[in-house]
Design an enzyme around this catalytic site. Structure first.
Site, PDB file in Angstrom:
ATOM      1  N   LYS A 100     -10.722  24.086 -44.203  1.00 57.20           N
ATOM      2  CA  LYS A 100     -11.515  22.950 -43.715  1.00 57.20           C
ATOM      3  C   LYS A 100     -10.797  22.187 -42.615  1.00 57.20           C
ATOM      4  CE  LYS A 100      -9.025  19.560 -45.665  1.00 57.20           C
ATOM      5  NZ  LYS A 100      -8.573  18.284 -45.064  1.00 57.20           N
ATOM      6  N   THR A 139     -13.730  15.600 -44.284  1.00 60.23           N
ATOM      7  CA  THR A 139     -12.823  15.789 -43.158  1.00 60.23           C
ATOM      8  C   THR A 139     -13.568  15.951 -41.836  1.00 60.23           C
ATOM      9  OG1 THR A 139     -11.411  16.955 -44.725  1.00 60.23           O
ATOM     10  CG2 THR A 139     -10.750  17.045 -42.445  1.00 60.23           C
TER      11      THR A 139
END
Length: 327
Positions: A189, A246
């Site tokens: 990620k 994120t």
């Protein structure tokens, strides 16, 4: 299994936050910091210079002696992924057999393509490897704001005991035995967050951001499946949850790094002095994806931009020119 004594290795923002949450859980906490300046700050001002304004609990003991930290019943390794090997090698010299070592870094080692728990197994074979990951910002955790993460260990009993040891009313570590899935989601990620930041920096719009996150998750899931992760882990906190967080806020160093690139800043200046772990992970991720014939066009575009093989505009044009096909 009851765990009372916990050491945290690393006095940065995340290490300080985890030391605080362990103290809130009623544990005896030792915080190790290798940097003499920050260690002096932690001892004198009772705050990390990487997390100003957040006071360290008086019960937390600060030390620069690694041997002192190894006396704990469980150790949180809150150091960058690329120095994890050297820290674990040093720990292995004095730690007790069977001590859980919980990696809290989200990355893959350069050169070896090893995940953090693989490094622990290789360098400290008598330790119990574990991994902590999920949608969390240090400032939120340090201030006691509600946060949920995933903690994985080789067996359910150990995972549950470790989660109980650091869990509190506002910090909820859900436990798992899927080590590979938890650490893979955290590493992947970060690369996708750089891409999301580029989209924001180029002002491509909310629709483009949603498409990027959705297609990025498809890449994460494919990569995870190829490397043995469970699909339910990919759909959970350490996969989809961490990706959403994120890729959506400037609090993420990887997202902010991507925003700077999207706005045209040079690679050398875009990080603004902060560690963007995804920049280190991107080329390794691409190598590993190609080794398993996993298609990751977004991850590949980020890696090529970071390697200066492609400009941001060329990367966007390449992704938009991909053939339209079934989802």
């Amino acid at each position: 299994m009851t765990i009372q004594n916990i050491s945290v290795l690393g006095g940065g923002a995340w290490g300080t936050a985890l030391a605080l949450t362990a103290a809130r859980a009623g544990r005896d906490v030792t915080l190790w910091e290798h940097d003499p300046g920050n260690a002096a700050n932690l001892e004198g001002k009772r705050e990390s210079r990487y997390l100003p304004g957040v006071k360290l609990d008086d019960s937390i003991k600060v030390t620069r002696a690694l041997a002192e930290a190894t006396r704990a019943e469980a150790i949180l390794l809150v150091v960058p992924a690329q120095v994890m090997r050297s820290v674990v090698q040093a720990l292995a010299q004095t730690m007790r057999d069977g001590t859980p070592l919980i990696a809290c870094a989200k990355g893959i080692e350069h050169g070896t393509q090893k995940f953090m728990t693989e490094i622990i197994v290789e360098c400290a074979p008598n330790a119990v490897p574990a991994i902590l990951s999920g949608p969390s910002f240090a400032a939120d955790v340090a201030r006691g704001l509600p946060t949920a993460v995933t903690l994985a260990a080789p067996d359910a009993e150990t995972a549950a005991a470790l989660s109980q040891a650091i869990g509190s009313a506002t910090f909820r570590p859900y436990h798992s035995t899927d080590l590979r899935g938890v650490e893979l989601g955290g590493a992947t990620k970060n690369v996708l967050a750089i891409a999301a930041g580029i989209v924001a920096g180029r002002e491509l719009g909310a629709s483009a951001a949603a498409a990027l996150i959705t297609r990025g998750f498809a890449e994460l899931a494919r990569f995870g499946k190829a490397y043995g992760a469970r699909i339910e882990t990919m759909m959970g906190l350490s996969g989809l949850g961490d990706l959403i967080l994120t890729c959506s806020t400037p609090q993420s160093r990887n997202f902010s790094f991507g925003v700077a690139l999207g706005k045209g800043e040079a690679l050398e200046q875009a990080a603004h002095g902060k560690l963007a772990e995804g920049a280190f992970t991107a080329p390794v991720l691409l190598e590993m994806a190609r080794a398993k014939n996993v298609e990751m066009p977004i991850g590949a575009a980020v890696a090529e931009v970071l390697a200066k093989q492609m400009s941001v505009d060329e990367a966007i044009a390449t992704l938009l020119a991909r053939p339209i096909r079934a989802e």
